[in-house]
Design a protein around this motif. Structure first.
Motif, PDB file in Angstrom:
ATOM      1  N   GLY A 643     -10.888 -16.340 -81.437  1.00 52.56           N
ATOM      2  CA  GLY A 643     -10.138 -17.576 -81.612  1.00 52.56           C
ATOM      3  C   GLY A 643     -10.410 -18.271 -82.930  1.00 52.56           C
ATOM      4  N   GLU A 644     -11.199 -17.683 -83.796  1.00 48.72           N
ATOM      5  CA  GLU A 644     -11.524 -18.310 -85.075  1.00 48.72           C
ATOM      6  C   GLU A 644     -10.313 -18.304 -86.001  1.00 48.72           C
ATOM      7  N   GLU A 684     -15.202 -33.160 -85.240  1.00 50.67           N
ATOM      8  CA  GLU A 684     -15.016 -34.045 -84.095  1.00 50.67           C
ATOM      9  C   GLU A 684     -16.340 -34.683 -83.716  1.00 50.67           C
ATOM     10  N   LEU A 685     -16.356 -36.014 -83.728  1.00 52.22           N
ATOM     11  CA  LEU A 685     -17.496 -36.728 -83.181  1.00 52.22           C
ATOM     12  C   LEU A 685     -17.380 -36.702 -81.654  1.00 52.22           C
ATOM     13  N   THR A 760     -10.444 -25.799 -82.169  1.00 52.48           N
ATOM     14  CA  THR A 760     -11.693 -25.039 -82.192  1.00 52.48           C
ATOM     15  C   THR A 760     -11.443 -23.615 -81.707  1.00 52.48           C
ATOM     16  N   PRO A 761     -12.318 -22.685 -82.044  1.00 53.92           N
ATOM     17  CA  PRO A 761     -12.151 -21.311 -81.553  1.00 53.92           C
ATOM     18  C   PRO A 761     -12.008 -21.241 -80.035  1.00 53.92           C
ATOM     19  N   ALA A 767      -5.942 -20.578 -75.420  1.00 52.15           N
ATOM     20  CA  ALA A 767      -4.483 -20.577 -75.514  1.00 52.15           C
ATOM     21  C   ALA A 767      -3.936 -19.153 -75.601  1.00 52.15           C
ATOM     22  N   ILE A 768      -4.591 -18.310 -76.386  1.00 49.25           N
ATOM     23  CA  ILE A 768      -4.172 -16.905 -76.499  1.00 49.25           C
ATOM     24  C   ILE A 768      -4.296 -16.212 -75.144  1.00 49.25           C
ATOM     25  N   THR A 769      -5.403 -16.452 -74.462  1.00 48.44           N
ATOM     26  CA  THR A 769      -5.634 -15.822 -73.160  1.00 48.44           C
ATOM     27  C   THR A 769      -4.598 -16.289 -72.143  1.00 48.44           C
ATOM     28  N   ALA A 770      -4.310 -17.591 -72.129  1.00 44.74           N
ATOM     29  CA  ALA A 770      -3.327 -18.119 -71.186  1.00 44.74           C
ATOM     30  C   ALA A 770      -1.947 -17.523 -71.441  1.00 44.74           C
TER      31      ALA A 770
END
Length: 777
Positions: A643-644, A684-685, A760-761, A767-770
């Motif tokens: 996911g990078e 992201e904090l 983020t990865p 998302a790719i997996t879904a």
């Protein structure tokens, strides 16, 4: 790489000798060779060192504070709590540097009294002989807390039963826009699409943390040498301490980056209190960890877009709701929400529009100014919606945008007529073309291209009635001086004034000395915020330099027996345009004019165009002086297994009006490319019940040198802006579309959109997996 495009449609400008050229900045040698003295470098004999006790919890009552052990420590000279402060215990956190009115007069306690409202709220101040002693004293202070219920979500904060952080309803600000007929617009649509997009907290992560030295001199003047974007903070310090304004002298010679994080006052008033209590110079350089909770990060926003569109791609209606998290204090949230409200429709004409926006207080970190000031978040959501609309109707996304781009003469969101050039189409076309062909997908990587366009204001809100002053003078040896209090925050503000004055007076910019960053020794130029520094202080300097030029040419016209219009200044000479052999050196010219008592210096003020504000029921009115337009395009690869996301190319194309220094323009575009990349992919904090959990640069992930893609700057010059020589503000505008272009490129690569940033990865892989799982069903 930089491409310069001065369109034949631009207004012809005068022949420029220095402006627009790749000139070395006047501040470059000082910085490159390490001679620049920043606030943290400054040292005085007998100096004490300060530390601040910040709350380690987000909401609690303070039962007691025991400082006795800290005060008894040898080498500790002062320990201050709210009990030692003036009764008001408040400092102005509203839009700084303004005298024209229109502000909301928001304030924040200097030190917490009776309760803390956010993680990091200051509780006590210590001054000691060393930082180590000051830290030891901090650890001896005992604070007895009583836990209270907090609220940590901007939507939850608006419920009637929510804990009250601000006012009676936690609503810090709210706006509405009602334009056209929203029901009629949706009825005319062939399709209606609704999506919600949200974004995160982002830390400014400037190179130089908050730093300052304060001392009381022999004239009982309180001096503060600080890392700030606003020397006019001397007024707020004086008001907080009950002192006359002329007894506080604030200087900011060089600032190691700000990005809005040093706009609202941070540490100045703390040091003022310690210097006055000890009658010794006191220095504070915040640790990076304390810096994270000292200034206020970028606002998290949620945008819900409901858009009506025809089959041919014409937007018929937009209904948008906007919500931001202001954190525990108002600070600049009302204005940032206004920017987001105006920017909610991006660079598009929408005749039927309904916008409701709210900023709510919570017990999270107070959020504040950050490059883009709400417009960037709004633009990222709008450009995502535009891509999804194009997908819905099966149209090329650039063609869809072309159908709806706002143009010169059109009314924008608030009905303000756009008067300068709008070259969004040219910028977008060139940015996309520079990406080239999209690489073919492989077994391990997916590739995508993304585009984003934008409209970003420059200059302050018009009903603030902003002004800027500058003084320009010529010495008898032909060299020049510019005096203007503007702070140099690393973008070349000081050098730009030298280049402008040098151009007009006909001498090399290296022979122009600029005195800057001092609120009492120089005319007040205003803040280095809102992409106003070049526009406002540059315009004041241009006016002053032209006055000096006119005085000299009037004098020399008599010498040459010619009219002033027949003379020119250039290459350190005055000469007759049609007979350039008739000339005199600038040095001799100044001596000649001085001998005749000719005025060879000028103080000028530039007044930004004012307005009366917005209609509270319709949201219609003129908000900003002008707007900058452009586009950004990005090419990315996505690792299918991890996911990078890797940004391969990042192309910024912007109409800057007129570049003053092309190297500085390129630097702004390149810097914004990396900052936007961080916002899109990694920064992201993370807060848990209001407590910051990743408040260090080892945990907060900003892009590094290894993440830098190929960056190209495409600079267009319409010469239609309000700034000197037709320039437009670019510091924030060039940042506005970057994250959106990367987000759109990732959606293009993986075939689905992630609605919450950063990408983020973990989110990308999910998302790719879904998508794979859905295809397998």
């Amino acid at each position: 790489m930089t491409v310069i495009d001065t369109s034949p449609h631009s207004i012809a400008n005068e022949n420029l000798r220095q402006v627009g050229k790749n000139k070395p900045r006047n501040d470059a040698p000082t910085k490159v060779f390490g001679r620049a003295v920043y606030a943290g470098d400054f040292h005085m004999d007998g100096m004490l060192y300060a530390k601040v006790l910040h709350s380690d919890r987000a909401c609690a009552n303070i039962i007691s504070i025991d400082t006795s052990a800290a005060k008894a420590l040898d080498g500790v000279h002062a320990v201050l709590t709210s009990d030692d402060l003036p009764a008001s215990n408040a400092v102005m956190t509203d839009l700084p540097g303004q005298v024209g009115g229109g502000t909301k007069n928001t304030k924040q306690p200097i030190l917490a009294r009776n309760l803390v409202r956010f993680h990091g709220e200051p509780i006590a101040l210590v001054a000691a002989e060393s930082y180590e002693l000051a830290q030891q004293a901090l650890e001896l202070i005992v604070v007895d807390f009583e836990g209270t219920e907090g609220v940590f979500d901007a939507f939850e904060a608006q419920r009637p039963d929510a804990p009250k952080v601000y006012g009676q309803d936690n609503v810090v600000a709210a706006y509405k826009i009602r334009k056209g007929d929203i029901d009629k617009g949706f009825a005319e649509a062939d399709y209606v699409l609704e999506n919600t997009f949200s974004s995160q907290y982002q830390e400014q992560a400037f190179l130089e943390p908050e730093a300052a030295v304060a001392w009381v001199d022999e004239h009982d003047i309180l001096n503060i040498r600080s890392s700030t974007q606003v020397v006019e903070h001397f007024r707020a310090v004086a008001d907080a301490l009950g002192m006359p304004h002329n007894k506080v002298h604030l200087q900011a010679p060089y600032v190691g980056g700000g990005f809005g994080g040093k706009e609202v006052m941070t540490i100045e008033v703390w040091l003022a209190l310690l210097a006055m209590a000890t009658q010794r110079p006191v220095k504070l350089v915040q640790t990076r960890e304390n810096s994270f909770v000292s200034h206020g990060p970028r606002h998290p926003f949620t945008f819900t877009h409901k858009t009506g569109i025809t089959k041919s791609g014409k937007i018929t209606a937009m209904k948008i709701t906007v919500t931001s998290d202001a954190g525990a204090y108002a600070k600049l949230s009302p204005y940032i929400l206004l920017y987001a409200t105006v920017g909610a429709t991006g660079p598009y004409r929408v005749d039927n529009l309904w916008v409701d926006s709210t900023s709510a207080a919570t017990n999270n970190l107070p959020t504040c100014a950050y490059r883009g000031f709400g417009t960037m978040q709004a633009n990222t959501a709008c450009e995502a919606q535009m891509e999804e609309l194009a997908k819905l109707i099966g149209m090329d996304s650039l063609e869809l945008r072309r159908q709806n781009f706002i143009t010169t003469g059109d009314p924008n969101t608030t009905g303000q007529i756009i008067r300068s050039a709008v070259w969004t189409d040219q910028c977008a076309t060139q940015a996309l073309a520079a990406l080239g062909e999209r690489p073919a997908n492989t077994d391990t990587h997916l590739y995508g291209h993304g585009l984003a366009c934008y409209q970003q204001s420059y200059g302050r809100i018009r009903w603030m009635k902003d002004t800027s002053e500058s003084w320009v003078g010529l010495e008898v040896d032909g060299t020049a001086i510019v005096r203007c209090s503007v702070t140099d925050i690393g973008a070349g503000q000081m050098s730009a004034l030298a280049q402008i004055a040098g151009e007009i007076l006909g001498i090399p910019m290296g022979e122009v000395t600029v005195y800057f960053g001092d609120g009492h020794m120089n005319p007040l130029g205003g803040t280095s915020t809102a992409s106003r520094a070049l526009y406002m202080t540059g315009k004041a300097t241009e006016l002053a330099a032209k006055n000096v030029r006119d005085n000299l040419l009037d004098c020399m016209a008599r010498y040459f027996d010619a009219s002033p219009g027949e003379l020119d200044l250039g290459d350190s000479k005055v000469f007759v345009i049609d007979d350039p052999d008739r000339l005199m050196s600038t040095k001799d010219m100044v001596k000649h004019c001085a001998s005749l008592g000719v005025h060879r210096h000028s103080l000028e003020i530039y007044r930004a165009p004012p307005s009366d504000g917005l209609d509270p029921e319709t949201g219609q009115g003129e908000v900003f002086p002008d707007f900058t337009y452009g586009a950004h395009a990005a090419s990315v690869s996505v690792d299918i297994d991890t996911g990078e996301v890797t940004v391969i190319k990042s192309i910024g194309a912007h109409d800057v009006g007129q570049a003053i220094n092309m190297r500085a323009v390129e630097g702004q575009i390149e810097g914004s490319a990396l900052m936007g990349q961080g916002f899109a992919l990694s920064e992201e904090l993370i807060l848990e019940n209001g407590v910051l959990t990743n408040g260090s640069l080892s945990e907060y992930l900003i892009p590094t040198s290894e993440d830098v893609p190929e960056i190209q700057s495409i600079v267009l010059e319409s010469r239609s802006g309000l700034g000197p020589f037709g320039s437009k503000g670019i510091g924030e505008p060039v940042f506005a579309p970057v994250a959106a272009s990367i987000v759109n490129a990732v959606a293009d690569a993986i075939g689905t959109r992630i609605h919450h940033l950063p990408l983020t990865p973990e989110k990308v892989l999910a998302a790719i997996t879904a998508l794979k799982d859905a295809a397998a069903e």
